[in-house]
Write a protein that holds these residues in place. Structure first.
Motif, mmCIF file in Angstrom:
data_model
loop_
_atom_site.group_PDB
_atom_site.id
_atom_site.type_symbol
_atom_site.label_atom_id
_atom_site.label_comp_id
_atom_site.label_asym_id
_atom_site.label_seq_id
_atom_site.Cartn_x
_atom_site.Cartn_y
_atom_site.Cartn_z
ATOM 1 N N MET A 211 45.555 46.022 -10.159
ATOM 2 C CA MET A 211 46.379 44.839 -9.885
ATOM 3 C C MET A 211 45.537 43.579 -10.099
ATOM 4 N N PHE A 212 46.083 42.616 -10.811
ATOM 5 C CA PHE A 212 45.397 41.356 -11.084
ATOM 6 C C PHE A 212 45.874 40.311 -10.080
ATOM 7 N N TYR A 213 44.915 39.684 -9.369
ATOM 8 C CA TYR A 213 45.279 38.698 -8.352
ATOM 9 C C TYR A 213 44.669 37.334 -8.664
ATOM 10 N N ASN A 214 45.311 36.318 -8.119
ATOM 11 C CA ASN A 214 44.789 34.946 -8.142
ATOM 12 C C ASN A 214 44.142 34.718 -6.782
ATOM 13 N N ILE A 215 42.814 34.612 -6.739
ATOM 14 C CA ILE A 215 42.080 34.634 -5.468
ATOM 15 C C ILE A 215 41.243 33.370 -5.324
ATOM 16 N N ALA A 216 41.260 32.785 -4.123
ATOM 17 C CA ALA A 216 40.420 31.636 -3.795
ATOM 18 C C ALA A 216 39.234 32.118 -2.968
ATOM 19 N N VAL A 217 38.044 31.664 -3.339
ATOM 20 C CA VAL A 217 36.845 31.880 -2.531
ATOM 21 C C VAL A 217 36.452 30.520 -1.978
ATOM 22 N N ASP B 108 37.470 33.542 2.895
ATOM 23 C CA ASP B 108 36.906 32.410 3.630
ATOM 24 C C ASP B 108 35.425 32.675 3.934
ATOM 25 N N CYS B 109 34.558 31.972 3.212
ATOM 26 C CA CYS B 109 33.108 32.134 3.374
ATOM 27 C C CYS B 109 32.462 30.809 3.749
ATOM 28 N N ARG B 110 33.108 30.034 4.593
ATOM 29 C CA ARG B 110 32.659 28.669 4.864
ATOM 30 C C ARG B 110 31.456 28.570 5.786
ATOM 31 N N GLY B 111 31.073 29.649 6.460
ATOM 32 C CA GLY B 111 29.960 29.535 7.389
ATOM 33 C C GLY B 111 30.277 28.523 8.479
ATOM 34 N N LEU B 112 29.327 27.611 8.734
ATOM 35 C CA LEU B 112 29.543 26.597 9.771
ATOM 36 C C LEU B 112 30.668 25.641 9.417
ATOM 37 N N GLY B 113 31.087 25.634 8.160
ATOM 38 C CA GLY B 113 32.234 24.815 7.788
ATOM 39 C C GLY B 113 33.514 25.253 8.468
ATOM 40 N N ALA B 114 33.512 26.463 9.032
ATOM 41 C CA ALA B 114 34.685 26.976 9.748
ATOM 42 C C ALA B 114 34.560 26.798 11.253
ATOM 43 N N LYS B 115 33.635 25.943 11.680
ATOM 44 C CA LYS B 115 33.366 25.791 13.113
ATOM 45 C C LYS B 115 34.579 25.321 13.891
ATOM 46 N N ALA B 116 35.456 24.564 13.264
ATOM 47 C CA ALA B 116 36.664 24.103 13.957
ATOM 48 C C ALA B 116 37.610 25.252 14.263
ATOM 49 N N GLY C 105 46.818 38.097 7.514
ATOM 50 C CA GLY C 105 47.696 37.847 6.380
ATOM 51 C C GLY C 105 46.932 38.029 5.083
ATOM 52 N N ASN C 106 46.937 37.003 4.250
ATOM 53 C CA ASN C 106 46.217 37.085 2.974
ATOM 54 C C ASN C 106 44.844 36.420 3.037
ATOM 55 N N VAL C 107 44.393 36.081 4.260
ATOM 56 C CA VAL C 107 43.095 35.427 4.436
ATOM 57 C C VAL C 107 42.090 36.433 4.993
ATOM 58 N N ILE C 108 41.006 36.610 4.272
ATOM 59 C CA ILE C 108 39.919 37.493 4.698
ATOM 60 C C ILE C 108 38.697 36.622 4.925
ATOM 61 N N SER C 109 38.170 36.626 6.154
ATOM 62 C CA SER C 109 37.034 35.762 6.474
ATOM 63 C C SER C 109 35.775 36.586 6.704
ATOM 64 N N ILE C 110 34.655 36.022 6.238
ATOM 65 C CA ILE C 110 33.326 36.611 6.424
ATOM 66 C C ILE C 110 32.476 35.536 7.090
ATOM 67 N N ASN C 111 31.952 35.821 8.271
ATOM 68 C CA ASN C 111 31.184 34.774 8.951
ATOM 69 C C ASN C 111 30.234 35.386 9.975
ATOM 70 N N GLY C 112 29.378 34.505 10.520
ATOM 71 C CA GLY C 112 28.448 34.922 11.565
ATOM 72 C C GLY C 112 27.287 35.740 11.061
ATOM 73 N N LEU C 113 26.810 35.484 9.842
ATOM 74 C CA LEU C 113 25.704 36.286 9.316
ATOM 75 C C LEU C 113 24.386 35.977 10.015
ATOM 76 N N TYR C 114 24.326 34.875 10.766
ATOM 77 C CA TYR C 114 23.167 34.589 11.598
ATOM 78 C C TYR C 114 21.912 34.587 10.726
ATOM 79 N N ARG C 115 20.872 35.311 11.087
ATOM 80 C CA ARG C 115 19.627 35.337 10.323
ATOM 81 C C ARG C 115 19.561 36.506 9.353
ATOM 82 N N HIS C 116 20.717 37.182 9.162
ATOM 83 C CA HIS C 116 20.732 38.415 8.383
ATOM 84 C C HIS C 116 21.505 38.271 7.073
ATOM 85 N N GLY C 117 21.577 37.064 6.528
ATOM 86 C CA GLY C 117 22.425 36.843 5.366
ATOM 87 C C GLY C 117 22.129 37.758 4.198
ATOM 88 N N TYR C 118 20.895 37.730 3.704
ATOM 89 C CA TYR C 118 20.550 38.556 2.542
ATOM 90 C C TYR C 118 20.472 40.026 2.914
#
Length: 333
Positions: A1-7, A192-200, A305-318
């Motif tokens: 399936m081909f999707y139109n996806i926002a990162v 949604d990969c905003r990190g601290l940009g998602a603090k609100a 819904g159609n929003v998948i968020s990834i956050n809170g990687l703290y000091r373990h990003g890589y």
């Protein structure tokens, strides 16, 4: 399936997601800053892949996830056209004689994970691993499974590859995610990969990290070295062209300002005690950044819904990024 996806968010997680998704979907990347993403935690990090060392502070399941990510990094790097330094030669942990207790405490808290364990070293064994540290340390610990990546090269190479794949970029634009849309634009999925940009929207806090990058032609370390110290433990990560990234572990602070004189002196003084060749090194830059952390210090992947968020990687990003992104993208139906 081909999707139109926002990162949304072009830090480490956003790049990993866009690289994977752009193989088979139309991807649009939104970033609040410009293409240089100077404030991204992943841009500032030393990019060490250290599941055993981090097991001292995190739960076993996260350390195991780190081992899984470690296996993914060579695949990710190999898909990029530009060369990205990747290394898996282990981590050497040392301490001066007066700080022997800190090294012992660290060693006792390392969790044996999936057949991987720490190896105690004497002075001769340290010299065999790193000849330039001869006669400097009498005790150490070796974590053979660990590795590192050059984050600066990865950021550059990933951007180049995504442009080649015709990914659309929208820079310098604040993003609102509402009703399954990005700034009132519909997408099949939003990552949604905003990190601290998602603090609100999330109970996030910033954990400050300060990192110096040096050119040190008189130093020839071959793998990351950690120095145990009761006040300022540091890591030294060798990168290509005799460059070294030197940093402290973490500072509980939301301060995003430049590095202080005190912390800079402590970082560089501690590095000098590891190898006197750093005295003649050139300071290329010193940066500070804020890592996004949740109260539990654990990352989270959520789908609403159609929003998948990834956050809170703290000091373990890589260390955790590839595994977390794989988990997140598996939620796309």
């Amino acid at each position: 399936m081909f999707y139109n996806i926002a990162v949304v968010g072009f830090g480490l997680a956003g790049r990993l997601a866009a690289l994977e998704l752009s193989k088979s979907h139309h991807v649009t990347v939104f970033e609040a800053t410009d293409e240089h993403t100077q404030n991204s935690a992943g841009k500032v990090a030393a990019a060490m892949l250290a599941p055993l060392a981090e097991s001292v502070l995190c739960e076993t399941d996260l350390a195991i996830m780190g081992l899984n990510s470690l296996k993914r990094w060579p695949e990710i790097v190999s898909e990029l056209e530009d060369e990205v330094f990747y290394q898996q030669k282990g981590t050497l942990v040392v301490a001066h004689q007066q700080d022997k207790g800190d090294l012992q405490s660290f060693s006792q808290r390392i969790k044996p994970i999936a057949g991987h364990s720490a190896q105690a070293l004497n002075a001769q064994q340290i010299t065999q691993l790193e000849p330039e540290l001869a006669n400097r340390f009498n005790q150490g610990v070796f974590l053979p499974c660990e590795g590192q990546i050059d984050n600066q090269a990865f950021y550059k190479a990933s951007f180049t590859m995504l442009n080649k794949r015709k990914v659309k970029f929208v820079f310098n634009q604040r993003v609102s995610i509402q009703n399954g849309e990005v700034n009132n634009r519909p997408f099949d999925y939003i990552i949604d990969c905003r990190g601290l940009g998602a603090k609100a929207d999330k109970p996030l806090r910033g954990v400050r990290g300060e990192v110096a990058r040096l050119h040190a032609p008189e130093v020839n370390l071959t793998r990351p070295v950690r120095l145990m110290h009761p006040r300022y433990p540091i890591y030294i990560a060798p990168k290509p062209n005799n460059e070294y990234v030197i940093g402290a572990t973490e500072i509980e602070s939301d301060d995003s300002g430049p590095a202080t004189v005190r912390s800079t002196l402590e970082l560089l003084s501690a590095a000098y005690t590891v190898h006197s060749g750093f005295a003649e090194a050139r300071l290329l830059n010193i940066q500070s950044g804020l890592r996004p952390a949740l109260k539990s210090n654990r990352p989270e992947v959520l789908k609403e819904g159609n929003v998948i968020s990834i956050n809170g990687l703290y000091r373990h990003g890589y260390m955790l990024g590839p595994a977390l992104v794989k988990d997140a993208l598996s939620k796309i139906e």
